[in-house]
Scaffold this active site. Structure first.
Site, PDB file in Angstrom:
ATOM      1  N   CYS A   1      -2.709  -0.607   7.499  1.00  0.00           N
ATOM      2  CA  CYS A   1      -1.822  -0.133   8.325  1.00  0.00           C
ATOM      3  C   CYS A   1      -1.937   1.564   9.122  1.00  0.00           C
ATOM      4  O   CYS A   1      -2.229   2.391   7.843  1.00  0.00           O
ATOM      5  CB  CYS A   1      -0.224  -0.938   9.226  1.00  0.00           C
ATOM      6  SG  CYS A   1       0.894   0.231   7.975  1.00  0.00           S
TER       7      CYS A   1
ATOM      8  N   GLU B   1       0.236  -1.187   0.499  1.00  0.00           N
ATOM      9  CA  GLU B   1       0.081   0.002  -0.307  1.00  0.00           C
ATOM     10  C   GLU B   1       0.659   1.113  -0.153  1.00  0.00           C
ATOM     11  O   GLU B   1       0.772   1.956  -0.599  1.00  0.00           O
ATOM     12  CB  GLU B   1      -1.354   0.167   1.329  1.00  0.00           C
ATOM     13  CG  GLU B   1      -1.577  -1.285   1.789  1.00  0.00           C
ATOM     14  CD  GLU B   1      -1.024  -2.104   2.422  1.00  0.00           C
ATOM     15  OE1 GLU B   1      -2.100  -3.063   2.419  1.00  0.00           O
ATOM     16  OE2 GLU B   1      -0.273  -2.380   2.398  1.00  0.00           O
TER      17      GLU B   1
END
Length: 141
Positions: A85, A57
């Site tokens: 996260c 990501e």
């Protein structure tokens, strides 16, 4: 979720499976443009890169910030095998991506880990407000 979105999310899960087969942590992501075209794919390379920030990501958010005009980035969707996260969420927000669709939640992931997730690190502050403010004041105007 549309059938096309399901296909993209399944591809992100496939990227996670490929990462695991390669000896990496099992996480995969892809970035899809406003027109539905796949712009980029990534998987976790924390172990092979020796870099705790090599999450897919984060790598895609950095790629988008370098390569996409703001209006195009705002129309993208990131499909990812697991909820980003905190580190990745910050990068996604700063890169201006439009949307994230994930398969496994952070809570669900934590339940799969023996002992849960990472231990929180205590933080203290704010401290030395006047000194810290002087470094920032006026920067955003």
């Amino acid at each position: 979720m549309t059938p096309e979105e399901e296909r993209f999310l399944l591809r992100a899960i496939e990227l996670a499976t490929l990462a695991r087969a390669a000896g990496e942590a099992p996480f995969g992501s892809m970035l899809v443009g406003p027109d539905g075209r796949v712009l980029a794919e990534e998987h976790n390379t924390v172990l092979s890169d020796g870099d705790i920030s090599a999450h897919p990501e984060l790598k895609l958010a950095r790629w988008a910030a370098r390569n996409l005009p703001a209006d195009v980035a705002a129309g993208t969707t990131m499909f990812t095998s697991c909820q980003p996260c905190g580190m990745c969420t910050g990068a996604i927000e700063r890169s201006g991506l439009g949307r994230v669709v994930y398969a496994l939640s952070g809570e669900q992931l934590g339940a799969l880990k023996p002992g849960g997730g990472f231990a929180p690190v205590p933080q203290e502050g704010p401290l030395l407000y006047a000194e810290a403010r002087a470094a920032v004041d006026g920067y955003y105007t």
